[in-house]
Write a protein that holds these residues in place. Structure first.
Motif, short mmCIF file in Angstrom:
data_model
loop_
_atom_site.label_atom_id
_atom_site.label_comp_id
_atom_site.label_asym_id
_atom_site.label_seq_id
_atom_site.Cartn_x
_atom_site.Cartn_y
_atom_site.Cartn_z
N ARG A 1 13.24 -3.53 3.11
CA ARG A 1 13.84 -3.18 1.52
C ARG A 1 12.53 -2.84 0.48
O ARG A 1 13.09 -1.97 -0.24
CB ARG A 1 15.03 -4.36 0.79
N ASN A 2 11.95 -3.94 0.44
CA ASN A 2 10.53 -3.94 -0.32
C ASN A 2 9.63 -3.07 -0.27
O ASN A 2 9.05 -2.52 -1.53
CB ASN A 2 10.03 -5.75 -0.43
N ALA A 3 9.31 -2.49 0.59
CA ALA A 3 8.68 -0.74 0.96
C ALA A 3 9.53 0.18 0.61
O ALA A 3 8.78 1.07 -0.17
CB ALA A 3 8.93 -1.02 2.81
N GLU A 4 10.51 0.03 0.61
CA GLU A 4 11.60 0.89 0.49
C GLU A 4 11.36 1.58 -1.05
O GLU A 4 11.65 2.02 -1.72
CB GLU A 4 13.03 0.79 0.62
N TRP B 1 0.84 -1.14 0.25
CA TRP B 1 -0.16 -0.46 0.20
C TRP B 1 0.90 1.38 0.56
O TRP B 1 2.16 1.51 0.67
CB TRP B 1 -0.64 -0.15 0.90
N VAL B 2 0.31 2.32 -0.80
CA VAL B 2 1.10 3.64 -0.25
C VAL B 2 0.11 4.05 0.21
O VAL B 2 -1.21 4.31 -1.43
CB VAL B 2 1.79 4.08 -1.51
N SER B 3 0.15 5.07 0.87
CA SER B 3 -0.62 6.20 1.49
C SER B 3 0.07 7.68 1.75
O SER B 3 0.77 8.05 1.63
CB SER B 3 -1.85 5.42 2.82
N GLU B 4 -1.45 8.75 2.00
CA GLU B 4 -0.27 9.42 2.49
C GLU B 4 -0.29 9.55 3.92
O GLU B 4 -1.17 9.24 4.45
CB GLU B 4 -1.44 11.15 2.39
N LYS B 5 0.30 10.42 4.01
CA LYS B 5 0.76 10.10 5.88
C LYS B 5 0.44 11.66 6.55
O LYS B 5 0.81 12.76 5.87
CB LYS B 5 2.25 10.73 6.14
N GLY B 6 -0.41 11.49 7.20
CA GLY B 6 -1.13 12.82 8.70
C GLY B 6 -0.36 12.81 9.19
O GLY B 6 0.96 13.02 9.21
N ALA B 7 -0.59 13.25 10.66
CA ALA B 7 -0.25 13.52 11.65
C ALA B 7 0.42 12.59 12.52
O ALA B 7 0.75 12.00 13.93
CB ALA B 7 -0.99 14.79 12.69
N GLU B 8 0.24 11.30 12.06
CA GLU B 8 0.32 9.71 13.09
C GLU B 8 1.34 9.39 13.30
O GLU B 8 2.24 9.70 11.98
CB GLU B 8 0.16 8.67 12.23
N SER B 9 1.76 8.96 15.05
CA SER B 9 3.16 8.66 14.67
C SER B 9 3.45 7.36 14.19
O SER B 9 2.31 6.67 13.55
CB SER B 9 3.40 8.54 16.22
N THR B 10 4.31 6.47 13.83
CA THR B 10 4.52 5.78 14.12
C THR B 10 3.60 4.18 14.29
O THR B 10 3.21 3.69 13.51
CB THR B 10 6.04 4.55 13.57
N PRO B 11 3.82 4.44 15.50
CA PRO B 11 2.33 3.36 16.04
C PRO B 11 1.37 3.07 15.68
O PRO B 11 1.00 2.20 15.67
CB PRO B 11 3.35 3.46 17.83
N ARG C 1 9.51 3.76 -6.46
CA ARG C 1 8.66 3.68 -7.37
C ARG C 1 7.70 4.31 -7.57
O ARG C 1 7.07 4.89 -8.82
CB ARG C 1 7.92 1.97 -8.07
N HIS C 2 6.78 3.92 -6.30
CA HIS C 2 5.79 5.23 -6.41
C HIS C 2 5.98 6.84 -6.80
O HIS C 2 5.27 6.97 -7.32
CB HIS C 2 5.32 5.32 -5.00
N LYS C 3 7.64 7.35 -6.08
CA LYS C 3 8.09 8.44 -6.57
C LYS C 3 8.38 9.25 -7.97
O LYS C 3 7.82 10.14 -8.90
CB LYS C 3 8.75 8.90 -5.52
N VAL C 4 8.85 7.83 -7.99
CA VAL C 4 9.58 8.52 -9.80
C VAL C 4 8.09 8.34 -10.52
O VAL C 4 8.12 9.00 -11.50
CB VAL C 4 10.17 6.72 -10.32
N ALA C 5 7.36 6.65 -10.39
CA ALA C 5 6.33 7.34 -11.17
C ALA C 5 5.33 8.49 -11.19
O ALA C 5 4.76 9.07 -12.26
CB ALA C 5 4.67 5.46 -10.85
N ARG C 6 5.60 8.79 -9.92
CA ARG C 6 4.45 10.34 -10.02
C ARG C 6 5.23 11.40 -10.16
O ARG C 6 4.38 12.48 -11.19
CB ARG C 6 4.03 10.42 -8.76
N SER C 7 6.13 11.25 -10.02
CA SER C 7 7.31 12.78 -10.59
C SER C 7 6.97 12.56 -12.48
O SER C 7 7.74 13.70 -13.37
CB SER C 7 8.32 12.65 -10.52
N GLY C 8 7.14 11.40 -13.00
CA GLY C 8 7.34 11.05 -13.82
C GLY C 8 5.61 11.41 -15.04
O GLY C 8 5.66 11.44 -15.75
#
Length: 637
Positions: free
Chosen positions: A363-366, A287-297, A371-378
């Protein structure tokens, strides 16, 4: 925009019990759902100074018009109610984890009279067993093709099944024994369901039982001299082992676990999960999601809530491995245990195979986030939207088609360097990147930024034609930017603005992007501009700023590494860094230079007879101290 004070409840009205709360807008729509161990402190935290809130939280409380809450007995009930309300109201300010692609599953329709195995996507249906998800549909078809000779379950569509019933003749798979052909009565519904249940049991991880059974039957047939049956069972056994080889063993204790990992930046978070059943990886999701004010926990807690809230109990594994325990993880464990009907453990792996597997998932998450950033910037449309937004927000005459970003890097004032990166039409132009060694050597970021900007724009101001010399050829810094972005707040922006004014450049807009709250600072404004978290303009500015930071840090590490290494060649008169490098390239190592003759030294470009004699005299006498890396103590040749 509403004033949160207009609907703030009095603290004495808010209970201190566990509960779930809802914010509503002026139209009565639920815009946010949350839970709390104690409602009073949690709700009070939303009604503090807006400048102290996360931008997304501040937008939520100013959009809201009322808040209400429901008290429950314990945190497990709060967790269940929060999930139910999020699913019911779909609040716009709750973080939603959406699959980064539509994953295929191997599905067995156990709700039908004659269960069918097939590839299936989309929403899960009741009465159907799902295995996966798989990365590719062809992987499912290969697995089914291999297993159908052992578990000849039906795979045809309803139309094909009805036509075979009408003509009394099975399809090709029935003729080659890869289907038990219930359509023509070779097996009755009970026998076919037993085959489908065995198929599901094998896919669920109970593979050892079927392998042992086939081995025993093969040995018995061989002992009875029924070699034809033994050969067929041998081939069936090979098919099972081939299917098992497709999913490698990652946990030797045959554990059933889901392994989660996160990769995040200031705006987005990428999640990856490996589904391990019987010690083997049976599927992967992301999944890829926008990050809000939530902490990692909190991110981990809401992720588990959304993933398992819609699952059946049998889909919840025995262990859930996460990168960080959620707040109140005991309640999450109790909730998952209730769903599964048996004990479920939620923990962070510390060592061994599970820790190694967690690192693989990370590593898969990174890579997924990259990949998401590259697709978005492209995406040309999104890039155009980002430039248009920047033009409107910064009140520019034209869209900033060329953006230059600057950053400073040092460690306690040593090896101070600067970087300049260039984005044209929203894409990086790495051939235009520049690096600066700050000559003043100061650890003051604003002074260093002033020096770097002065040196960059002095070339632009001195050129008779912007970006060209007297003969029209491109200069070292070829073209003027439409926008300059510096890493930092108002002090860095003012230093950059001062540098441009000193060299006579007045038509370039300078802004700063502060990391803490992603605020956009302008030298002429008293307050920063806070862009929406979903803004393409903010995403572009963040990429430009982060690229400048990466480029500066890389250069700084190279400089620091060179400065921390001593060599026997240092201190020899006439032997500077360039000639040292020439000697090492030609001869290979300091040891080879030390043992070389004067004639061999003279073969090096730039080393004449006099210098060769000095080098030979210095190195052939008393052996000097070897080259040492001061950071590691390692002796270098």
């Amino acid at each position: 925009m509403a004033d949160p004070r207009s609907y703030r409840p009095r603290p004495g009205e808010i209970p201190t019990d566990p509960g779930v709360y809802r914010f509503r807008d002026q139209h009565g729509r639920v815009i946010y759902v949350g839970k709390a161990r104690s409602l009073r402190p949690r709700l009070s935290s939303y009604f503090q100074d807006l400048r102290a809130l996360h931008p997304r939280t501040a937008q939520m409380v100013t959009t809201g018009a009322s808040v209400e809450w429901t008290v429950v007995r314990n945190e497990v009930e709060a967790l269940q109610l929060e999930y139910s309300w999020i699913k019911e109201f779909d609040p716009r300010f709750n973080v939603k984890y959406r699959d980064d692609k539509s994953y295929p599953y191997l599905a067995v329709t156990m709700g039908e009279e004659f269960p069918r195995a097939q590839v299936m996507r989309g929403r899960k249906r009741p009465g159907t067993r799902y295995f996966g998800p798989y990365t590719h549909a062809w992987a499912i078809r290969e697995t089914m093709d291999t297993l159908l000779r052992v578990f000849p379950v039906r795979t045809c569509s309803a139309g094909v099944f009805r036509r075979a019933e009408q003509v009394g003749r099975p399809c090709l798979l029935g003729y080659i024994d890869k289907c038990s052909a219930p359509c023509v009565g070779r097996v009755d519904p009970e026998e076919h369901r037993a085959i489908a249940e065995d198929f599901c049991a094998f896919m669920a991880g109970d593979s050892a039982r079927f392998v042992r059974d086939l081995e025993e039957r093969m040995r018995q047939a061989s002992a009875d001299l029924d070699f034809e049956t033994a050969a067929r069972l041998r081939d069936d056994l090979g098919a099972l082992r081939k299917a098992l080889e497709r999913s490698a063993v990652v946990l030797s204790d045959a554990t059933d676990a889901d392994v989660y990992a996160l990769a995040e930046d200031e705006l987005e978070v990428a999640v990856q999960v490996f589904h391990v059943r019987g010690g083997r990886i049976r599927g992967q999701r992301g999944w890829v999601s926008e990050k809000g004010a939530e902490s990692t926990p909190e991110v981990v807690e809401h992720l588990l809530q959304q993933v398992y809230g819609a699952e059946r109990g049998e889909d919840v594994p025995r262990e859930v491995l996460v990168p960080m325990l959620p707040d109140g993880h005991e309640e999450v464990q109790e909730w998952l245990t209730g769903l599964r009907g048996a004990r479920v453990g939620v923990r962070v792996p510390q060592r061994g195979d599970k820790r190694t597997l967690m690192q693989t998932v990370a590593r898969n998450a990174e890579q997924a986030l990259a990949r998401h950033k590259v697709a978005r910037s492209g995406d040309l449309t999104l890039r155009s939207q980002a430039l248009q937004e920047l033009q409107e927000v910064l009140e520019l005459d034209d869209a900033p088609l060329r953006i230059e970003s600057f950053d400073i890097s040092h460690v306690q004032g040593s090896d101070v360097v600067g970087s300049m990166v260039v984005f044209e039409d929203g894409l990086a132009r790495k051939g235009e990147y520049r690096r600066f060694i700050v000559r003043s050597g100061t650890g003051d970021d604003t002074a260093a930024m002033h020096e770097v900007l002065t040196r960059r724009f002095r070339h632009l101001a001195a050129a008779p034609t912007p970006g060209a010399d007297e003969e029209g050829r491109p200069t070292k810094f070829a073209y003027p930017p439409n926008l300059v972005v510096v890493d930092g707040g108002r002090p860095q922006v003012r230093a950059a603005q001062s540098a441009l004014a000193e060299v006579g450049v007045a038509d370039v807009t300078v802004i700063g992007l502060a990391k803490r709250l992603e605020e956009v600072w302008n030298a002429d404004q008293d307050y920063p501009v806070v862009l929406p978290r979903t803004s393409e303009a903010l995403y572009l500015l963040q990429r430009v700023r982060d690229e400048a930071h990466r480029f500066a840090n890389t250069f700084h590490r190279q400089r620091r590494s060179r400065s921390m290494t001593t060599s026997a060649l240092d201190g020899i008169p006439g032997l500077g860094p360039a000639r040292q490098q020439a000697l090492l390239r030609h001869l290979g190592s300091v040891k080879a230079v030390r043992t070389a003759s004067v004639e061999q030294l003279q073969e090096v470009p730039g080393v004449g007879p006099a210098l060769a004699a000095v080098v030979h005299e210095r190195l052939s006498g008393e052996q000097p101290a070897p080259a040492v890396n001061l950071s590691t103590g390692e002796v270098l040749e």
